[in-house]
Design an enzyme around this catalytic site. Structure first.
Site, mmCIF file in Angstrom:
data_model
loop_
_atom_site.group_PDB
_atom_site.id
_atom_site.type_symbol
_atom_site.label_atom_id
_atom_site.label_comp_id
_atom_site.label_asym_id
_atom_site.label_seq_id
_atom_site.Cartn_x
_atom_site.Cartn_y
_atom_site.Cartn_z
ATOM 1 N N CYS A 95 -30.192 36.941 26.992
ATOM 2 C CA CYS A 95 -29.822 36.653 28.367
ATOM 3 C C CYS A 95 -31.099 36.718 29.099
ATOM 4 O O CYS A 95 -31.021 36.201 30.382
ATOM 5 C CB CYS A 95 -28.722 37.768 28.663
ATOM 6 N N ASN B 63 -20.628 34.736 31.948
ATOM 7 C CA ASN B 63 -22.132 34.898 31.516
ATOM 8 C C ASN B 63 -23.037 33.952 30.820
ATOM 9 O O ASN B 63 -22.456 33.123 29.663
ATOM 10 C CB ASN B 63 -22.261 36.166 30.603
ATOM 11 N N HIS C 187 -28.715 39.686 36.685
ATOM 12 C CA HIS C 187 -27.911 38.923 35.391
ATOM 13 C C HIS C 187 -26.620 39.391 35.630
ATOM 14 O O HIS C 187 -25.999 40.484 36.119
ATOM 15 C CB HIS C 187 -28.571 39.495 34.240
HETATM 16 N N1 ACO Z 1 -8.171 40.200 26.906
HETATM 17 C C1 ACO Z 1 -7.193 41.296 26.497
HETATM 18 N N2 ACO Z 1 -7.486 42.359 25.838
HETATM 19 C C2 ACO Z 1 -8.862 42.557 25.604
HETATM 20 C C3 ACO Z 1 -9.789 41.390 25.611
HETATM 21 C C4 ACO Z 1 -9.147 40.209 26.156
HETATM 22 N N3 ACO Z 1 -10.176 39.129 26.194
HETATM 23 N N4 ACO Z 1 -10.876 41.994 25.126
HETATM 24 C C5 ACO Z 1 -10.550 43.506 24.484
HETATM 25 N N5 ACO Z 1 -9.487 43.621 24.948
HETATM 26 C C6 ACO Z 1 -8.671 44.707 24.780
HETATM 27 C C7 ACO Z 1 -9.434 45.674 23.827
HETATM 28 O O1 ACO Z 1 -8.872 45.092 22.201
HETATM 29 C C8 ACO Z 1 -9.020 46.858 23.883
HETATM 30 O O2 ACO Z 1 -7.556 47.149 23.287
HETATM 31 P P1 ACO Z 1 -7.073 48.642 22.527
HETATM 32 O O3 ACO Z 1 -7.421 49.555 23.914
HETATM 33 O O4 ACO Z 1 -5.842 48.383 22.334
HETATM 34 O O5 ACO Z 1 -8.157 48.538 21.683
HETATM 35 C C9 ACO Z 1 -8.891 47.134 25.551
HETATM 36 O O6 ACO Z 1 -8.618 45.538 25.743
HETATM 37 C C10 ACO Z 1 -9.808 47.748 26.120
HETATM 38 O O7 ACO Z 1 -11.175 47.471 25.648
HETATM 39 P P2 ACO Z 1 -12.595 47.903 26.082
HETATM 40 O O8 ACO Z 1 -13.629 47.704 25.326
HETATM 41 O O9 ACO Z 1 -12.324 49.400 26.541
HETATM 42 O O10 ACO Z 1 -12.742 47.277 27.631
HETATM 43 P P3 ACO Z 1 -13.865 47.538 28.495
HETATM 44 O O11 ACO Z 1 -13.409 47.960 29.679
HETATM 45 O O12 ACO Z 1 -15.190 48.344 27.961
HETATM 46 O O13 ACO Z 1 -14.360 46.080 28.952
HETATM 47 C C11 ACO Z 1 -16.145 44.561 28.158
HETATM 48 C C12 ACO Z 1 -14.811 45.313 27.801
HETATM 49 C C13 ACO Z 1 -15.738 43.461 29.382
HETATM 50 C C14 ACO Z 1 -16.659 43.669 26.937
HETATM 51 C C15 ACO Z 1 -16.877 45.354 28.666
HETATM 52 O O14 ACO Z 1 -17.249 46.305 27.720
HETATM 53 C C16 ACO Z 1 -18.554 44.696 28.968
HETATM 54 O O15 ACO Z 1 -18.617 43.846 29.630
HETATM 55 N N6 ACO Z 1 -19.614 45.129 28.182
HETATM 56 C C17 ACO Z 1 -20.682 44.485 28.299
HETATM 57 C C18 ACO Z 1 -20.678 42.991 28.066
HETATM 58 C C19 ACO Z 1 -21.975 42.407 28.003
HETATM 59 O O16 ACO Z 1 -22.742 42.768 28.910
HETATM 60 N N7 ACO Z 1 -22.458 41.422 27.412
HETATM 61 C C20 ACO Z 1 -23.617 40.603 27.665
HETATM 62 C C21 ACO Z 1 -24.209 40.588 26.503
HETATM 63 S S1 ACO Z 1 -25.863 39.898 26.889
HETATM 64 C C22 ACO Z 1 -26.255 38.695 25.798
HETATM 65 O O17 ACO Z 1 -27.622 38.678 25.672
HETATM 66 C C23 ACO Z 1 -25.547 38.142 25.129
#
Ligand code: ACO
Length: 354
Positions: free
Chosen positions: A111, A279, A249
């Site tokens: 990214c 993203n 970002h």
């Molecule tokens: N829809 C519904 N439920 C979902 C989804 C979805 N799309 N995705 C995950 N869940 C569920 C999970 O399975 C979990 O269920 P469980 O409690 O039964 O196990 C629940 O939602 C909660 O999941 P968490 O991981 O606790 O959710 P969180 O609040 O941490 O949000 C997220 C997840 C959005 C991915 C967050 O952690 C995040 O944004 N992290 C950073 C991501 C990021 O920055 N990515 C960029 C990468 S950079 C690059 O170079 C590619």
């Protein structure tokens, strides 16, 4: 002293839109979860290859700078999704633009690729090796997405942006930057099936499995970006009140909010467009910068802070000083080839190839 002024800017967002409701047609997810956890409402899906998106963005940046393709001495193509590994994508952008005087390189830091690319090009201008460059941040993530995995499939979109840099004796462009990488954490975000390491496995190229520890990435993203911002602030001695605009970002609205609070930045100074595009990895920061200019958020002579992070885990922060011009000198009528499919139709064709 030579500076690398940003004198042109352009973006190219593919027209096909994929909404949260579209995602819910094939994933166990819904608009409420995606919106509340990420701030994203929709994203774009490309009907063309990443270098075609990039060439349109670059042509728009060139027009905005009032330059022609012959003026470009370097093309830096920042991305993680190359339409070919060899020859590189920058050389295809060169050919599509007709920029035959340009050296061409690809930069992959996930990214942050566009921002690492900005540092590379600006440093080459500042040291006198070149006088001009186009820096591109572009991504067609849809082609390598694990579309059955709701943890990642809802987060990303496609797009491209480009900026034109030219040598200047006025103090503008990149004033300071901090770049880094937490390689010991590289496995918390890895796209398996995308690289020669997987070449002997019996899976078609592009059929990926994402190892993605969202909460770990979240914490390390905030830590990496705040560390980079603090280093830039220390290096320059700039007072935080003197920063006019923050263009971060856009990986998750909650990451941006947490960073904003940690650095005690006024939220009204933070530019956000995540709801429209998700993203876009390497394209994200530069698309946000271009839109901040287009929406009048970038004012003549303003100071801009740009924190970013990506797989690797790479992190960066740039302090930019904008020049006196915020209007494009010219426009181009160049467009992408027409698209007839919806975002969902394109994604379904990737999920279920004929
Ligand atoms: N829809 C519904 N439920 C979902 C989804 C979805 N799309 N995705 C995950 N869940 C569920 C999970 O399975 C979990 O269920 P469980 O409690 O039964 O196990 C629940 O939602 C909660 O999941 P968490 O991981 O606790 O959710 P969180 O609040 O941490 O949000 C997220 C997840 C959005 C991915 C967050 O952690 C995040 O944004 N992290 C950073 C991501 C990021 O920055 N990515 C960029 C990468 S950079 C690059 O170079 C590619």
């Amino acid at each position: 002293m030579i500076y690398a002024a940003i004198t042109g800017w352009g973006k190219c967002l593919p027209p096909a839109v994929l909404t949260n409701d579209d995602l819910a047609t094939f994933l166990d997810t819904d608009d409420e979860w995606i919106t509340s956890r990420t701030g994203m409402k929709e994203r774009r899906i490309s009907h063309v290859e990443v270098s075609e998106l990039s060439a349109v963005a670059a042509a728009r940046a060139l027009a905005a700078a009032g330059k022609t393709a012959a003026d470009v001495q370097l093309i830096v193509f920042g991305s993680t999704t190359f339409d070919e590994m060899c020859p590189n994508a920058a050389s295809n952008v060169q050919r599509l633009l007709g920029a035959s005087n340009a050296a061409c390189m690809d930069v992959n830091t996930a990214c942050t690729s566009g921002m690492y690319g900005l540092s590379t090009a600006a440093a080459m201008i500042k040291c006198g090796a070149i006088r001009s460059a186009i820096v591109i941040g572009a991504e067609v993530v849809s082609k390598m997405m694990e579309w059955s995995n709701r943890n990642v499939a809802v987060l990303f979109g496609d797009g491209a942006a480009a900026i034109y840099l030219e040598a200047s004796d006025r103090e503008e462009g990149v004033i300071a930057e901090s770049l880094g990488c937490s390689g010991e954490s590289r496995d918390i975000l890895s796209v398996q099936g995308w690289g020669t390491k997987y070449a002997d496995k019996k899976r078609p190229f592009g059929n990926t499995t994402w190892q993605f520890l969202g909460q770990d990435i979240f914490k390390k993203a905030v830590a990496g970006m705040s560390r980079a911002c603090e280093r830039v602030i220390d290096k320059t001695g700039i007072n935080i009140e003197a920063i006019d605009l923050v263009v971060p970002h856009q990986a998750n609205l909650r990451i941006i909010d947490t960073l904003t609070k940690k650095l005690k930045l006024p939220p009204e100074k933070v530019f956000i467009n995540i709801e429209r595009y998700g993203n876009m990895s390497a394209a994200t920061a530069l698309v946000a910068l271009v839109e901040a200019v287009e929406e009048g958020r970038v004012t003549p002579g303003c100071t801009i802070l740009m924190p970013a992070f990506g797989g690797g885990l790479t992190w960066s922060a740039h302090l930019l000083k904008w020049g006196l011009r915020t209007q494009p000198l010219a426009q181009t009528d160049i467009e992408l080839p027409p698209n007839t499919r919806t975002g969902l139709e394109i994604v379904n064709s990737i999920r279920n190839p004929a």
